[in-house]
Design an enzyme around this catalytic site. Structure first.
Site, PDB file in Angstrom:
ATOM      1  N   GLU A 101       0.844  -1.210   0.000  1.00 26.17           N
ATOM      2  CA  GLU A 101       0.000   0.000   0.000  1.00 26.17           C
ATOM      3  C   GLU A 101       0.871   1.250   0.000  1.00 26.17           C
ATOM      4  OE1 GLU A 101      -3.179  -0.331  -0.513  1.00 26.17           O
ATOM      5  OE2 GLU A 101      -2.918  -2.487  -0.363  1.00 26.17           O
ATOM      6  N   TRP A 110       1.947   1.687  -3.465  1.00 25.69           N
ATOM      7  CA  TRP A 110       0.901   2.299  -4.312  1.00 25.69           C
ATOM      8  C   TRP A 110       0.965   3.827  -4.201  1.00 25.69           C
ATOM      9  CZ3 TRP A 110      -2.048   0.906  -8.227  1.00 25.69           C
ATOM     10  CH2 TRP A 110      -2.408  -0.427  -8.393  1.00 25.69           C
ATOM     11  N   TRP A 151     -19.802  11.474 -20.894  1.00 25.07           N
ATOM     12  CA  TRP A 151     -20.344  11.364 -19.526  1.00 25.07           C
ATOM     13  C   TRP A 151     -21.750  11.949 -19.500  1.00 25.07           C
ATOM     14  CZ3 TRP A 151     -17.395   8.210 -16.934  1.00 25.07           C
ATOM     15  CH2 TRP A 151     -16.017   8.212 -17.123  1.00 25.07           C
ATOM     16  N   ASN A 177     -11.222   2.151   2.453  1.00 21.88           N
ATOM     17  CA  ASN A 177     -10.742   1.984   1.071  1.00 21.88           C
ATOM     18  C   ASN A 177     -11.656   1.110   0.220  1.00 21.88           C
ATOM     19  OD1 ASN A 177      -8.730   2.137  -1.109  1.00 21.88           O
ATOM     20  ND2 ASN A 177      -8.525  -0.050  -0.698  1.00 21.88           N
ATOM     21  N   TRP A 226     -15.339  11.190 -13.701  1.00 23.42           N
ATOM     22  CA  TRP A 226     -14.582  10.915 -12.478  1.00 23.42           C
ATOM     23  C   TRP A 226     -14.057  12.187 -11.835  1.00 23.42           C
ATOM     24  CZ3 TRP A 226      -9.489  12.522 -12.624  1.00 23.42           C
ATOM     25  CH2 TRP A 226      -8.903  12.690 -13.875  1.00 23.42           C
ATOM     26  N   TRP A 240      -9.047   7.492  -8.591  1.00 26.57           N
ATOM     27  CA  TRP A 240     -10.266   7.821  -9.347  1.00 26.57           C
ATOM     28  C   TRP A 240     -10.136   7.376 -10.798  1.00 26.57           C
ATOM     29  CZ3 TRP A 240     -15.194   8.740  -8.532  1.00 26.57           C
ATOM     30  CH2 TRP A 240     -15.600   9.105  -7.244  1.00 26.57           C
TER      31      TRP A 240
HETATM   32  P1  FAD Z   1      -3.846   1.935   5.154  1.00 24.95           P
HETATM   33  O1  FAD Z   1      -4.770   0.995   4.490  1.00 24.95           O
HETATM   34  O2  FAD Z   1      -3.374   1.618   6.508  1.00 24.95           O
HETATM   35  O3  FAD Z   1      -2.574   2.111   4.168  1.00 24.95           O
HETATM   36  C1  FAD Z   1      -1.402   2.820   4.597  1.00 24.95           C
HETATM   37  C2  FAD Z   1      -1.094   3.957   3.666  1.00 24.95           C
HETATM   38  O4  FAD Z   1      -0.804   3.457   2.359  1.00 24.95           O
HETATM   39  C3  FAD Z   1      -2.231   4.935   3.451  1.00 24.95           C
HETATM   40  O5  FAD Z   1      -2.341   5.857   4.492  1.00 24.95           O
HETATM   41  C4  FAD Z   1      -1.828   5.556   2.119  1.00 24.95           C
HETATM   42  O6  FAD Z   1      -0.838   6.524   2.277  1.00 24.95           O
HETATM   43  C5  FAD Z   1      -1.234   4.380   1.374  1.00 24.95           C
HETATM   44  N1  FAD Z   1      -2.258   3.753   0.539  1.00 24.95           N
HETATM   45  C6  FAD Z   1      -3.109   2.767   0.879  1.00 24.95           C
HETATM   46  N2  FAD Z   1      -3.889   2.436  -0.167  1.00 24.95           N
HETATM   47  C7  FAD Z   1      -3.539   3.239  -1.182  1.00 24.95           C
HETATM   48  C8  FAD Z   1      -3.972   3.385  -2.528  1.00 24.95           C
HETATM   49  N3  FAD Z   1      -4.930   2.619  -3.062  1.00 24.95           N
HETATM   50  N4  FAD Z   1      -3.397   4.346  -3.295  1.00 24.95           N
HETATM   51  C9  FAD Z   1      -2.415   5.126  -2.792  1.00 24.95           C
HETATM   52  N5  FAD Z   1      -1.966   5.038  -1.541  1.00 24.95           N
HETATM   53  C10 FAD Z   1      -2.513   4.098  -0.738  1.00 24.95           C
HETATM   54  N6  FAD Z   1      -5.428   7.802  -0.346  1.00 24.95           N
HETATM   55  C11 FAD Z   1      -4.891   8.951   0.071  1.00 24.95           C
HETATM   56  O7  FAD Z   1      -3.920   8.928   0.840  1.00 24.95           O
HETATM   57  N7  FAD Z   1      -5.395  10.163  -0.332  1.00 24.95           N
HETATM   58  C12 FAD Z   1      -6.461  10.247  -1.173  1.00 24.95           C
HETATM   59  O8  FAD Z   1      -6.886  11.365  -1.518  1.00 24.95           O
HETATM   60  C13 FAD Z   1      -7.068   9.047  -1.608  1.00 24.95           C
HETATM   61  N8  FAD Z   1      -8.153   9.059  -2.432  1.00 24.95           N
HETATM   62  C14 FAD Z   1      -8.691   7.879  -2.858  1.00 24.95           C
HETATM   63  C15 FAD Z   1      -9.787   7.896  -3.750  1.00 24.95           C
HETATM   64  C16 FAD Z   1     -10.356   6.710  -4.191  1.00 24.95           C
HETATM   65  C17 FAD Z   1     -11.497   6.757  -5.184  1.00 24.95           C
HETATM   66  C18 FAD Z   1      -9.861   5.475  -3.739  1.00 24.95           C
HETATM   67  C19 FAD Z   1     -10.467   4.182  -4.204  1.00 24.95           C
HETATM   68  C20 FAD Z   1      -8.782   5.422  -2.863  1.00 24.95           C
HETATM   69  C21 FAD Z   1      -8.182   6.626  -2.431  1.00 24.95           C
HETATM   70  N9  FAD Z   1      -7.058   6.612  -1.549  1.00 24.95           N
HETATM   71  C22 FAD Z   1      -6.497   7.796  -1.164  1.00 24.95           C
HETATM   72  C23 FAD Z   1      -6.392   5.342  -1.189  1.00 24.95           C
HETATM   73  C24 FAD Z   1      -6.874   4.651   0.105  1.00 24.95           C
HETATM   74  O9  FAD Z   1      -8.277   4.551   0.107  1.00 24.95           O
HETATM   75  C25 FAD Z   1      -6.433   5.398   1.354  1.00 24.95           C
HETATM   76  O10 FAD Z   1      -5.049   5.665   1.322  1.00 24.95           O
HETATM   77  C26 FAD Z   1      -6.705   4.582   2.619  1.00 24.95           C
HETATM   78  O11 FAD Z   1      -8.051   4.199   2.685  1.00 24.95           O
HETATM   79  C27 FAD Z   1      -6.358   5.416   3.818  1.00 24.95           C
HETATM   80  O12 FAD Z   1      -6.583   4.706   4.981  1.00 24.95           O
HETATM   81  P2  FAD Z   1      -5.378   4.346   5.959  1.00 24.95           P
HETATM   82  O13 FAD Z   1      -4.574   5.571   6.177  1.00 24.95           O
HETATM   83  O14 FAD Z   1      -5.967   3.648   7.143  1.00 24.95           O
HETATM   84  O15 FAD Z   1      -4.510   3.381   5.038  1.00 24.95           O
END
Ligand code: FAD
Length: 436
Positions: free
Chosen positions: A262, A265, A293, A328, A346, A369
């Site tokens: 993650e 990512w 759209w 997420n 989107w 997105w």
């Molecule tokens: P954890 O699940 O504990 O993960 C740890 C860290 O890994 C996160 O804090 C984040 O920095 C990174 N991470 C995890 N998943 C992703 C991912 N899919 N893409 C990129 N980084 C990731 N994340 C954001 O930080 N900012 C956003 O604006 C954002 N917008 C999103 C929009 C959509 C439509 C979707 C589907 C996902 C988005 N995410 C975003 C990714 C993800 O949903 C969040 O990072 C995560 O839910 C945050 O929760 P957590 O801090 O408990 O993460």
């Protein structure tokens, strides 16, 4: 003003690295032999884009600055907080103070790169150095590239190369916290209040990241269940640098590879934004520009309010509206629903998330997105369309999540705004026609 050599100082400019420990730029500034003044600039060009004057993110930054200042005071130093367009702020600062060098950490967003270039030019024209470092990621810019020297656009091979690079070295440390006695001993006065920078006080509902061993070790088992507190909530802390990504990566290496992925990512999308800045406004894949759209405003409004009649979508949007965070798995469901079931651009959803998410991060929000819409790099193919009802059965079978966010929930609580089978067929037809 004549600059006496013995009074020259270094400035460490904090931006999205609001911590005094393991901070690369701060470490190098404190190690430079010059007394160091730490500064932060509230940039009106960023603040003015925020639609609400009660913004938890601004309040969070303010709170963290207060904490930093208190720590600096223990060393007879203090934080200088300015409220000005950065270039102007530096014009004044170097006029008043004999600054020899400004230290900062890299920031990769398009606006930040433009801002930093302007500041660098100004400083260099005035014989002041501007030295910047990698800090918010493990690998930046062109450090993880394909063998042919071009950027990756698919996650799996990128993450493989990223890990190969990581295993070749040990995770670096920059123990800035051990050098704080090198700070400039000077009290600079007070931090402007939220009101003075045009914002209102808000009660902060931002918790610390949960980096406990128990949570991280079980991450892969619980991360998809929205009714469980199974994720780290590190997002906002990574966004503003109140945690060090190097320390998180070290922990991930020892405790959970899924969680490490993650974090990768996050860097993947930052790398994409850096190499393909057009994604900020446009589809990563240009041919998706042809999708017509529907952009129905009433349906968008119902989606925003969490009144689509699909329990998982509605619960997610209500969680977002009430708390500034959404799980997420549910982010993926609501985003897919907006783009595919409602055929809404989107970018509308992205903008709504940008307004509401406390962990909003341009690169991750945009990348995810575009992933959901099928327009991005390494996207879900357009014909894979989440069924919000099956997602609910799989990930919230006892409706615990739904009932938390939709009080008095009962089946049929709202008529669905669109029927799933019909919407699916419509999306397939529209995408197919546009792309062929
Ligand atoms: P954890 O699940 O504990 O993960 C740890 C860290 O890994 C996160 O804090 C984040 O920095 C990174 N991470 C995890 N998943 C992703 C991912 N899919 N893409 C990129 N980084 C990731 N994340 C954001 O930080 N900012 C956003 O604006 C954002 N917008 C999103 C929009 C959509 C439509 C979707 C589907 C996902 C988005 N995410 C975003 C990714 C993800 O949903 C969040 O990072 C995560 O839910 C945050 O929760 P957590 O801090 O408990 O993460």
């Amino acid at each position: 003003m004549e600059k006496a050599v013995d009074k020259e100082i270094a400035v460490c400019w904090l931006r999205r690295d609001l911590r005094l420990f393991d901070n690369t730029a701060l470490y190098h500034a404190l190690d430079s032999g010059l007394p160091v003044q730490v500064i932060f600039i509230f940039d009106p060009e960023i603040l003015n884009t925020l639609p609400h004057k009660k913004d938890q993110r601004v309040a969070f930054i303010h709170q963290e600055l207060e904490k930093i200042n208190l720590k600096l005071l223990e060393f007879g130093a203090s934080l200088l907080v300015l409220h000005e367009v950065p270039k102007k702020a530096f014009e004044k600062l170097i006029f008043d103070t004999p600054v020899r060098e400004v230290y900062a950490n890299h920031d990769y967003e398009p606006y930040a790169r433009k801002r930093d270039k302007e500041v660098k030019d100004l400083l260099n024209e005035n014989n002041v150095g501007f030295t910047t470092y990698k800090d918010q990621v493990m690998f930046e810019k062109a450090e993880v590239m394909k063998p042919d020297g071009t950027p990756y656009t698919v996650f799996t091979p990128y993450s493989k190369k990223w890990k190969e690079n990581l295993y070749r070295q040990s995770v670096p440390e920059f123990p800035s916290e051990t050098l704080l006695s090198h700070l400039l001993k000077k009290a600079n006065g007070r931090i402007p209040s939220l009101k003075e920078i045009g914002f209102q006080n808000v009660e902060l509902h931002i918790s610390e990241a949960d980096l406990s061993e128990g949570l991280i070790k079980d991450y892969h088992k619980k991360r998809d269940l929205p009714f469980v507190e199974g994720t780290s909530r590190a997002g906002i802390h990574l966004r503003f640098g109140t945690v060090s990504v190097r320390q998180l990566v070290k922990q991930a290496l020892q405790q959970n590879e899924t969680w490490l992925n993650e974090l990768i990512w996050r860097e993947f999308f930052m790398m994409i934004l850096y190499h393909f800045p057009h994604v900020e406004q446009h589809n990563f894949r240009r041919k998706y520009d042809r999708i017509p759209w529907r952009n129905n405003e009433r349906e968008f409004e119902l989606w925003c309010r969490g009144e689509t009649g699909y329990p998982m979508v509605d619960a997610g949007m209500r969680q977002l509206n009430q708390t500034g965070w959404m799980h997420n798995r549910v982010r993926m469901v609501v985003a897919g629903f907006l783009c595919k079931h409602l055929l809404i651009d989107w970018r509308w959803g992205e903008a709504y998330f940008a307004e509401k998410l406390l962990d909003y991060e341009l690169a991750s929000n945009n990348g995810n997105w575009q992933w959901a819409a099928g327009t991005g790099c390494d996207s879900a193919p357009y014909f894979r369309i989440f069924n919000p009802e099956s997602q609910l059965k799989k990930f919230d079978p006892d409706l615990k999540y739904v009932k938390t966010w939709i009080p008095n929930f009962r089946a049929g609580y709202l008529e669905p705004i669109v029927e799933h089978k019909f919407a699916r067929a419509r999306a397939l037809e529209v995408y197919k026609k546009a792309l062929n």
